[in-house]
Design an enzyme around this catalytic site. Structure first.
Site, short mmCIF file in Angstrom:
data_model
loop_
_atom_site.label_atom_id
_atom_site.label_comp_id
_atom_site.label_asym_id
_atom_site.label_seq_id
_atom_site.Cartn_x
_atom_site.Cartn_y
_atom_site.Cartn_z
N ARG A 103 -4.95 5.24 -12.09
CA ARG A 103 -4.73 5.43 -10.66
C ARG A 103 -3.71 4.42 -10.15
NH1 ARG A 103 -10.40 5.88 -11.32
NH2 ARG A 103 -11.22 7.95 -10.78
N ASN B 74 2.99 6.21 -3.86
CA ASN B 74 2.06 6.58 -2.80
C ASN B 74 2.05 5.59 -1.63
OD1 ASN B 74 1.43 8.96 -4.02
ND2 ASN B 74 -0.54 8.31 -4.86
N THR C 230 -6.05 9.40 -1.10
CA THR C 230 -4.91 9.11 -1.98
C THR C 230 -5.15 7.84 -2.80
OG1 THR C 230 -3.43 10.16 -0.38
CG2 THR C 230 -2.41 8.68 -1.98
N ASN C 231 -4.79 7.92 -4.08
CA ASN C 231 -4.98 6.79 -5.01
C ASN C 231 -3.71 5.94 -5.16
OD1 ASN C 231 -7.67 6.78 -6.06
ND2 ASN C 231 -7.23 8.78 -6.95
N HIS D 286 -12.32 1.76 -6.70
CA HIS D 286 -12.33 3.10 -7.31
C HIS D 286 -11.39 3.06 -8.52
CE1 HIS D 286 -12.76 7.37 -7.56
NE2 HIS D 286 -11.52 7.64 -7.21
N GLY E 262 -1.55 16.48 3.75
CA GLY E 262 -1.47 16.83 2.33
C GLY E 262 -2.20 18.14 2.14
N GLY F 118 -2.18 19.95 -0.82
CA GLY F 118 -2.17 20.26 -2.25
C GLY F 118 -3.54 20.76 -2.69
N ILE G 192 -6.43 19.09 -3.30
CA ILE G 192 -7.59 18.62 -2.51
C ILE G 192 -7.47 19.13 -1.08
CG2 ILE G 192 -8.92 16.62 -1.72
CD1 ILE G 192 -7.87 15.04 -4.08
N ASP H 147 1.89 19.27 5.52
CA ASP H 147 2.50 18.86 4.25
C ASP H 147 4.01 18.82 4.45
OD1 ASP H 147 1.16 19.03 1.12
OD2 ASP H 147 3.36 18.97 1.27
N1 APR Z 1 3.63 13.62 3.56
C1 APR Z 1 2.80 14.68 3.48
N2 APR Z 1 2.47 15.29 2.31
C2 APR Z 1 3.02 14.80 1.19
C3 APR Z 1 3.89 13.69 1.20
C4 APR Z 1 4.20 13.10 2.46
N3 APR Z 1 5.02 12.05 2.56
N4 APR Z 1 4.26 13.44 -0.09
C5 APR Z 1 3.62 14.34 -0.86
N5 APR Z 1 2.88 15.17 -0.09
C6 APR Z 1 2.06 16.31 -0.49
C7 APR Z 1 2.62 17.12 -1.63
O1 APR Z 1 3.63 18.02 -1.16
C8 APR Z 1 1.38 17.85 -2.14
O2 APR Z 1 1.22 19.13 -1.55
O3 APR Z 1 0.80 15.86 -0.97
C9 APR Z 1 0.22 16.93 -1.70
C10 APR Z 1 -0.57 16.36 -2.85
O4 APR Z 1 -1.23 17.42 -3.45
P1 APR Z 1 -1.46 17.50 -5.04
O5 APR Z 1 -0.20 17.10 -5.75
O6 APR Z 1 -2.06 18.82 -5.35
O7 APR Z 1 -2.51 16.31 -5.29
P2 APR Z 1 -4.10 16.35 -5.09
O8 APR Z 1 -4.76 16.76 -6.36
O9 APR Z 1 -4.44 17.06 -3.84
O10 APR Z 1 -4.38 14.77 -4.94
C11 APR Z 1 -3.84 14.04 -3.85
O11 APR Z 1 -5.60 12.39 -3.93
O12 APR Z 1 -7.27 11.97 -5.50
C12 APR Z 1 -6.00 11.61 -5.04
O13 APR Z 1 -4.96 10.76 -7.02
C13 APR Z 1 -4.95 11.81 -6.08
O14 APR Z 1 -3.29 10.56 -4.94
C14 APR Z 1 -3.71 11.87 -5.25
C15 APR Z 1 -4.19 12.57 -3.97
#
Ligand code: APR
Length: 320
Positions: free
Chosen positions: A89, A96, A120-121, A176, A10, A12, A14, A34
């Site tokens: 969440r 998720n 992830t939540n 959480h 991931g 994104g 975080i 990602d």
């Molecule tokens: N495999 C890999 N990456 C994925 C997949 C997958 N199957 N599905 C989604 N993603 C990627 C998205 O493309 C995105 O870049 O996960 C990333 C998530 O990033 P953000 O949307 O920016 O979310 P973020 O704020 O980083 O939070 C991620 O952590 O705290 C928890 O609730 C929050 O569940 C969320 C997670």
């Protein structure tokens, strides 16, 4: 000796923050994975280009191929979707859970010896599903929640008392979610427990209750302000603290969503408890004693987590 390898599943909000922190702290070489092609590559290059000014030695790579996480020492999972204003969440569970299946299999096939930290939540259910799907030993799969919730509690307490955050220690246990359990009796300022500080007139019980509630709502407060996503700086910092404890065998005592089988009267559940993190992963679950009101709050939180696990099983019967 080769640098440790840190895989971030991931890339994104975080994931990008994790990559930058891991590089600046020189915890190891970083692979950002990602499914959104271009995002992990772009972030890895951008962060690598901060290296000359920051002066770190760490290689960064962005990828959409699980083969690139091969042999990772640590995997930190943020893949999935974050919540929007008005969502809890728990609303993220269905989508998720599917993500945890693909991530768990990717880790199982490519980095089976890693220490895995899930962010992830809904956290407690997702870390459980990730352990099930990956098949890694439970002591090597852990969820990040308690460090963040405790950091939020510590921050609010330091504002109330006008003292350094360094001198405030706090414990938040349980799931959480809205039922998390900030433990005032085990939270201290310079070693003085919070109930004593109320008696000493440093604060009132009402103010302390309000801080406890603000801690429980800490994630929602940020979601409400950002409107387009959820918190990422403090969640990333919290997970890095856990990764560093593992990589440097620090034996840190940190609240984490760990597999509990025996301690605190629980039989086989992921939930937030005090743990010791060292080179063995979760080396110990600390079996603290709770008084009656604390136990009641903890039991309620455990029930909420159990409900989420059952919801996962109802969606995917291979998890039953
Ligand atoms: N495999 C890999 N990456 C994925 C997949 C997958 N199957 N599905 C989604 N993603 C990627 C998205 O493309 C995105 O870049 O996960 C990333 C998530 O990033 P953000 O949307 O920016 O979310 P973020 O704020 O980083 O939070 C991620 O952590 O705290 C928890 O609730 C929050 O569940 C969320 C997670």
């Amino acid at each position: 000796m080769a640098r440790p390898k840190i895989a971030l599943i991931g890339a994104g909000q975080i994931g990008g923050t994790l990559a930058h922190l891991a590089a600046i702290k020189e915890l190891g070489d970083v692979v950002l994975f990602d499914i959104a092609d271009g995002v992990p590559q772009g972030k890895a290059l951008d962060i690598a280009e901060s290296g000359p000014s920051e002066g770190f030695d760490a290689a960064l790579k962005g990828t959409t191929d699980y083969a690139d996480i091969a042999g990772a020492d640590v995997c930190i999972v943020t893949a999935g979707v974050p919540r929007k204003p008005g969502m809890s969440r728990d609303d993220l569970l269905g989508i998720n859970l599917k993500v945890m299946k693909s991530v768990g299999e990717g880790i199982r096939d490519n980095a089976p010896n890693a220490f895995v930290i899930c962010i992830t939540n809904p956290l407690d259910a997702m870390v459980w599903a990730l352990q099930q799907y990956s098949g890694l030993p439970p002591e090597k799969v852990v969820g990040m929640a308690g460090v963040l919730d405790s950091a939020r509690f510590r921050h609010f307490l330091s504002l109330e008392f006008n003292v350094s955050m360094k001198d405030v220690s706090a414990f938040v246990l349980g799931g959480h979610g809205d039922t998390m359990v900030p433990l005032t009796r085990y939270s201290t300022v310079g070693g003085i427990p919070l109930p004593d500080l109320v008696q000493m007139g440093w604060t009132t019980q009402d103010k302390l209750d309000a801080i406890v509630q603000r801690t429980r709502d800490g994630g929602a407060e940020i979601v409400g302000l950002l409107k387009t996503g959820s918190a990422f700086y403090a969640p990333a910092t919290s997970a890095i603290e856990m990764a560093e404890a593992y990589l440097k065998d620090q034996k840190r005592l940190l609240p984490c969503a760990a597999w509990v089988d025996g301690a605190l009267g629980l039989k086989g559940l992921y939930v937030g408890v005090p743990t010791v993190i060292g080179a063995g992963g979760i080396e110990r679950v600390v079996d603290i004693k709770l008084d009656k009101p604390e136990q009641e709050m903890f039991d309620k939180s455990v029930d909420a987590v159990r409900g989420l696990v059952e919801a996962c099983k109802a969606i995917d019967d291979s998890l039953a």
